[in-house]
Motif scaffolding. Structure first.
Motif, PDB file in Angstrom:
ATOM      1  N   GLN A 144      -8.670 -15.457  44.383  1.00 57.34           N
ATOM      2  CA  GLN A 144      -7.229 -15.289  44.209  1.00 57.34           C
ATOM      3  C   GLN A 144      -6.505 -16.572  43.804  1.00 57.34           C
ATOM      4  O   GLN A 144      -5.596 -16.545  42.993  1.00 57.34           O
ATOM      5  N   GLU A 203       7.123 -31.591  33.242  1.00 59.14           N
ATOM      6  CA  GLU A 203       7.937 -30.375  33.303  1.00 59.14           C
ATOM      7  C   GLU A 203       7.098 -29.142  32.997  1.00 59.14           C
ATOM      8  O   GLU A 203       7.185 -28.126  33.668  1.00 59.14           O
ATOM      9  N   GLU A 204       6.285 -29.276  31.962  1.00 59.47           N
ATOM     10  CA  GLU A 204       5.477 -28.117  31.577  1.00 59.47           C
ATOM     11  C   GLU A 204       4.478 -27.773  32.673  1.00 59.47           C
ATOM     12  O   GLU A 204       4.266 -26.604  32.995  1.00 59.47           O
ATOM     13  N   VAL A 238       6.370 -25.940  35.375  1.00 60.64           N
ATOM     14  CA  VAL A 238       6.702 -24.573  34.996  1.00 60.64           C
ATOM     15  C   VAL A 238       5.483 -23.669  35.051  1.00 60.64           C
ATOM     16  O   VAL A 238       5.554 -22.536  35.519  1.00 60.64           O
ATOM     17  N   ARG A 239       4.357 -24.204  34.620  1.00 63.15           N
ATOM     18  CA  ARG A 239       3.148 -23.381  34.645  1.00 63.15           C
ATOM     19  C   ARG A 239       2.678 -23.124  36.072  1.00 63.15           C
ATOM     20  O   ARG A 239       2.157 -22.057  36.396  1.00 63.15           O
ATOM     21  N   SER A 291       4.970 -20.477  37.331  1.00 64.69           N
ATOM     22  CA  SER A 291       4.622 -19.191  36.737  1.00 64.69           C
ATOM     23  C   SER A 291       3.441 -18.565  37.466  1.00 64.69           C
ATOM     24  O   SER A 291       3.439 -17.374  37.771  1.00 64.69           O
ATOM     25  N   LEU A 292       2.440 -19.376  37.770  1.00 64.88           N
ATOM     26  CA  LEU A 292       1.267 -18.845  38.461  1.00 64.88           C
ATOM     27  C   LEU A 292       1.600 -18.460  39.893  1.00 64.88           C
ATOM     28  O   LEU A 292       1.061 -17.510  40.433  1.00 64.88           O
ATOM     29  N   ASN A 350       4.335 -17.409  40.691  1.00 67.00           N
ATOM     30  CA  ASN A 350       5.190 -16.242  40.576  1.00 67.00           C
ATOM     31  C   ASN A 350       6.459 -16.383  41.389  1.00 67.00           C
ATOM     32  O   ASN A 350       6.941 -15.450  41.997  1.00 67.00           O
ATOM     33  N   TYR A 360      21.631 -14.082  50.142  1.00 67.23           N
ATOM     34  CA  TYR A 360      22.091 -13.173  49.087  1.00 67.23           C
ATOM     35  C   TYR A 360      21.256 -11.900  49.009  1.00 67.23           C
ATOM     36  O   TYR A 360      21.797 -10.804  48.864  1.00 67.23           O
ATOM     37  N   THR A 361      19.951 -12.039  49.116  1.00 66.32           N
ATOM     38  CA  THR A 361      19.134 -10.825  49.025  1.00 66.32           C
ATOM     39  C   THR A 361      19.264  -9.941  50.261  1.00 66.32           C
ATOM     40  O   THR A 361      19.367  -8.729  50.157  1.00 66.32           O
ATOM     41  N   LYS A 362      19.303 -10.595  51.436  1.00 63.91           N
ATOM     42  CA  LYS A 362      19.445  -9.798  52.652  1.00 63.91           C
ATOM     43  C   LYS A 362      20.880  -9.337  52.868  1.00 63.91           C
ATOM     44  O   LYS A 362      21.148  -8.505  53.719  1.00 63.91           O
ATOM     45  N   GLN A 363      21.792  -9.928  52.128  1.00 62.44           N
ATOM     46  CA  GLN A 363      23.207  -9.616  52.271  1.00 62.44           C
ATOM     47  C   GLN A 363      23.724  -9.906  53.684  1.00 62.44           C
ATOM     48  O   GLN A 363      24.355  -9.057  54.315  1.00 62.44           O
ATOM     49  N   HIS A 367      27.084  -4.713  49.515  1.00 64.79           N
ATOM     50  CA  HIS A 367      26.589  -5.194  48.232  1.00 64.79           C
ATOM     51  C   HIS A 367      27.692  -5.865  47.421  1.00 64.79           C
ATOM     52  O   HIS A 367      27.523  -6.963  46.902  1.00 64.79           O
TER      53      HIS A 367
END
Lengths: 226, 226
Positions: free
Chosen positions: B76, B110-111, B114-115, B118-119, B121, B141-144, B157
Motif C-alpha cells: 500500500q 515544490e513539485e 505536490v506529488r 497527490s499520492l 490524496n 467547516y466539514t463537521k459544521q 449548512h
DNA sequence: TCTAAGGGTTAACAAGTGTTAACGTGTGTT
DNA sequence: AACACACGTTAACACTTGTTAACCCTTAGA
C-alpha cells in the motif's frame, strides 16, 4: 473476460495524437480521441472511461477547465495532464485542478504508459472493500459487517450499500439524488423517505465512535464525516 | 488530532538531503532521513511512515532493491523515486519495482511536495477546514461545528457556508453580492434578506468572544473581525 | 400450509432548517 | 428635521429531514 481498458485522450496536435493513440492501442487500450476540450467531455460522458489523458492547451476548452468540470461529478477517475509548459508552477496548477499526474512534453510514450498503469493499479488497490476503516470501525462491504474492537454487528444490504456510497465521498456531500438513483434506482418521494430511514439506522450503528457523523446538508444530501 | 505525516527520505548526497528534509519539515511533515538503503529500511520499520521518498543510487542498498523488499511486506505505501538518471528505461524500471512516482533530478521541491500530496490524496496545501481558529472559537467547516472551550455548538449548512466565506476574507469586506451568488446562487431581494437573517444568527453564536464581530459595511457587505 | 423472522417500505408525527413577512433601528442625504 | 434606504431582529410559515412504528413481502423451517 478481458475487456479493454477505456481511455479518453484529448490532444489537438494531430500527429502527436495519432502516435499516442496507436501506441496505446498496441497495448490493448481502447482509445477515444478528442481534438478539443468540449469533444473530450462528450467522449467522457458517453464512453465511461477508466482514465483521462488531457492536453492542457486545447481549443474550445483547456485541459484544466475540463478536469475541474469532470472532478465535480467524478472524484475517482485518474487524470493525467500533458503539456508543453515546463514550469513547476504549471505542475502545481495541474494537481490543483484535480490531476493525478503531469507529463511534460516531449515525453516518452513508454513513460506515459507506465504512468497510466500506475494510476490504474493504484485505483484498483484504493478501496479494499473487505477492510474499510471508518473511524474506529472496520467496515466489510462484502460481508456487510461493522466491527468495533471485538464487537461485530451485521448490516443489511441496503445499509451496507448506503454506507459504502457515503464512504466513497467521505467528508464531502453525497447528493441525495445520486444516492437514490444508485441504490434505489430512482429518485422519488417514497424512496427518499426510505433513504432517510436508513440514514437513521446507520447513525445508530455508528454512534459508538463520536468522531463519525452523518451530517445532513439540507436540500443536497448527506456527508459522512470520518 | 492533526499529527504530522511521517516520511522516510533516503538520499546519500548530504546537501540535497538536508534541503529536501527542511523543505518538507516546513510543510509540516515529520522527516526521517537515511543516507543509505539499509538505514532507510530500519527507519521504515521503526517509524511506520505514510510515504517513502527514495534516491535510486545509494550505498549499501539501492532504492530499487529496497523498494522491492518493502513491497513484499507492504503493497500500500506510496513510494517516490528520485534519480539522476533520466532515461525512460529507468523510469520504467522504477515503476516495475513498485514505485508510484518517479522524479528526475534536478527537480523542484515544490513539485516533489505536490506529488507527495497527490499520492497521499490530501490537500493540506489548503487551509485545514477542520480546524479553523476564529478568536477563541474552533470552527470545523466539514463537521459544521463551533467549539468554545468544552462547549460545542452545531451550525446549519447555511451558517457554516456563510461563516466560512466570511472567514476566507477575514478582516476584509466580503461583498454582499459575492456572498449571495456563492451561497444562494443569486443576488435578489429575498436572498439578501435571508442572508441578513443568517448574519444575525451567526452573531448570536459568536457573541461569547467579544473580540469577534461581524460588522456591516453599508452598501457593500460584511467584515468578519477576528 | 402455516408460522416466524428478517428486511424493506410506508405512514404518522416530531424536530429542524431556511424563507418570507413585518416591523424596528440606524445612517446618510437633502 | 425629514426622508429614503439599508440593515437588524423576531416570528410565522413552509418545507425538509428525523424517528418510530406499523405494515408488507419474502424466505425458511416446522
Amino acid at each position: 473476460m478481458s475487456t479493454k481498458i477505456k481511455i479518453v485522450l484529448a490532444e489537438d496536435e494531430p500527429n502527436l495524437a495519432q502516435i499516442v493513440k496507436e501506441s496505446l492501442e498496441t497495448r490493448n487500450f481502447e482509445v477515444f480521441l478528442a481534438s478539443n476540450g468540449e469533444e473530450a467531455y462528450k467522449l467522457y460522458k458517453n464512453s465511461n472511461p477508466e482514465i483521462l489523458v488531457l492536453d492542457v492547451m486545447m481549443p474550445k476548452k483547456d485541459g484544466f477547465t475540463l478536469a475541474k468540470e469532470i472532478r465535480e461529478e467524478n472524484k475517482q477517475i485518474p487524470i493525467i495532464f500533458l503539456t508543453a509548459k515546463s514550469q513547476t508552477k504549471d505542475v502545481l496548477e495541474g494537481f490543483e485542478h484535480g490531476g493525478n499526474d503531469y507529463l511534460k512534453k516531449p515525453f516518452s510514450i513508454e513513460e506515459l504508459i507506465v504512468r497510466i498503469q500506475s494510476l490504474l493499479n493504484r485505483n484498483s488497490l484504493k478501496i479494499d472493500v473487505n477492510n474499510i476503516k471508518i473511524g474506529n470501525y472496520l467496515f466489510n462491504y462484502t460481508k456487510q459487517t461493522l466491527q468495533l474492537k471485538e464487537e461485530t454487528a451485521t448490516l443489511t444490504h441496503r445499509e451496507s450499500e448506503l454506507l459504502y456510497t457515503l464512504y466513497q465521498n467521505k467528508n464531502e456531500i453525497s447528493d441525495r439524488s445520486f444516492i437514490l438513483k444508485k441504490i434505489w434506482g430512482d429518485d422519488d418521494f417514497f424512496n427518499a423517505r426510505s433513504m432517510d430511514v436508513f440514514i437513521t439506522k446507520l447513525r445508530k450503528k455508528l454512534k459508538l465512535d463520536e468522531n463519525i457523523q452523518i451530517v445532513n446538508v439540507r436540500g443536497y444530501g448527506y456527508k459522512l464525516i470520518c
